[in-house]
Design a protein around this motif. Structure first.
Motif, PDB file in Angstrom:
ATOM      1  N   UNK A   1       0.785  -1.230   0.031  1.00  0.00           N
ATOM      2  CA  UNK A   1      -0.146  -0.102  -0.061  1.00  0.00           C
ATOM      3  C   UNK A   1       0.806   1.207   0.064  1.00  0.00           C
ATOM      4  N   UNK A   2       2.115   0.968  -0.122  1.00  0.00           N
ATOM      5  CA  UNK A   2       3.098   2.494   0.009  1.00  0.00           C
ATOM      6  C   UNK A   2       4.059   2.355  -1.185  1.00  0.00           C
ATOM      7  N   UNK A   3       4.742   3.128  -1.384  1.00  0.00           N
ATOM      8  CA  UNK A   3       5.856   3.230  -2.326  1.00  0.00           C
ATOM      9  C   UNK A   3       7.279   3.216  -1.419  1.00  0.00           C
ATOM     10  N   UNK A   4       7.119   2.756  -0.445  1.00  0.00           N
ATOM     11  CA  UNK A   4       8.387   2.814   0.408  1.00  0.00           C
ATOM     12  C   UNK A   4       8.950   1.533   0.520  1.00  0.00           C
ATOM     13  N   UNK A   5      10.347   1.281   0.426  1.00  0.00           N
ATOM     14  CA  UNK A   5      10.988  -0.061   0.277  1.00  0.00           C
ATOM     15  C   UNK A   5      10.852  -0.715   1.702  1.00  0.00           C
ATOM     16  N   UNK A   6      10.923  -1.832   1.688  1.00  0.00           N
ATOM     17  CA  UNK A   6      10.896  -2.532   2.957  1.00  0.00           C
ATOM     18  C   UNK A   6      12.371  -2.641   3.525  1.00  0.00           C
ATOM     19  N   UNK A   7      13.479  -2.569   2.671  1.00  0.00           N
ATOM     20  CA  UNK A   7      14.790  -2.782   3.252  1.00  0.00           C
ATOM     21  C   UNK A   7      15.238  -1.584   4.125  1.00  0.00           C
ATOM     22  N   UNK A   8      14.933  -0.355   3.658  1.00  0.00           N
ATOM     23  CA  UNK A   8      15.594   0.850   4.308  1.00  0.00           C
ATOM     24  C   UNK A   8      14.793   0.873   5.872  1.00  0.00           C
ATOM     25  N   UNK A   9      13.462   0.383   5.929  1.00  0.00           N
ATOM     26  CA  UNK A   9      12.605   0.209   7.005  1.00  0.00           C
ATOM     27  C   UNK A   9      13.271  -0.605   8.011  1.00  0.00           C
TER      28      UNK A   9
END
Length: 148
Positions: A118-126
């Motif tokens: 549901x986002x355009x945010x990458x999993x790895x940076x989080x």
């Protein structure tokens, strides 16, 4: 009388430890999960991102020091409340900086980067902040205990 490892040295150890951990992580993930050319600008971006991660770790240490009412909290290790604060801080900071960088087109993700649903945010940076902040504090505690 017990002589405590001075606060400024603690902050330097937190910063140096965070810098090394985040630098390794940034370079390990960058080539595969980000679309960037290997250039001088890319190297500057990597160092800038790593310095930002280091500063976030130092600021988190200060927040946890205020929460624990002591700069020496790390000598006992992280409590449950420290872990919760760290998790929320990591999530907020990772979402904020990733969103900002993507909007400003500082970088883009490759097709291999898994995104948070549901986002355009990458999993790895989080995951990076969720793992490396506590790991950095653990290593800081270990290093401080060896240098007393």
């Amino acid at each position: 009388m017990i002589i405590k490892f001075p606060v400024i040295k603690r902050l330097l150890v937190v910063g140096a430890t965070a810098f090394m951990l985040h630098l390794i992580w940034e370079y390990a993930q960058c080539g595969y999960f980000f679309d960037m050319e290997d250039s001088f600008e890319h190297q500057i971006l990597m160092i800038t991102a790593t310095l930002g991660d280091m500063n976030m770790a130092i600021f988190l240490y200060i927040i946890l020091s205020a929460s624990n009412k002591s700069f020496y909290w790390i000598d006992k290790g992280m409590s449950i409340s420290d872990v919760i604060i760290t998790a929320f801080y990591s999530l907020f900071m990772s979402f904020y900086f990733e969103t900002r960088a993507l909007i400003e087109e500082r970088w883009t993700y490759s097709e291999q980067m898994p995104l948070i649903h549901g986002t355009n945010i990458g999993v790895l940076p989080v995951i990076q902040l969720l793992i490396l902040f506590p790991l950095g504090f653990y290593l800081t505690k270990y290093l401080i205990s060896k240098w007393k």
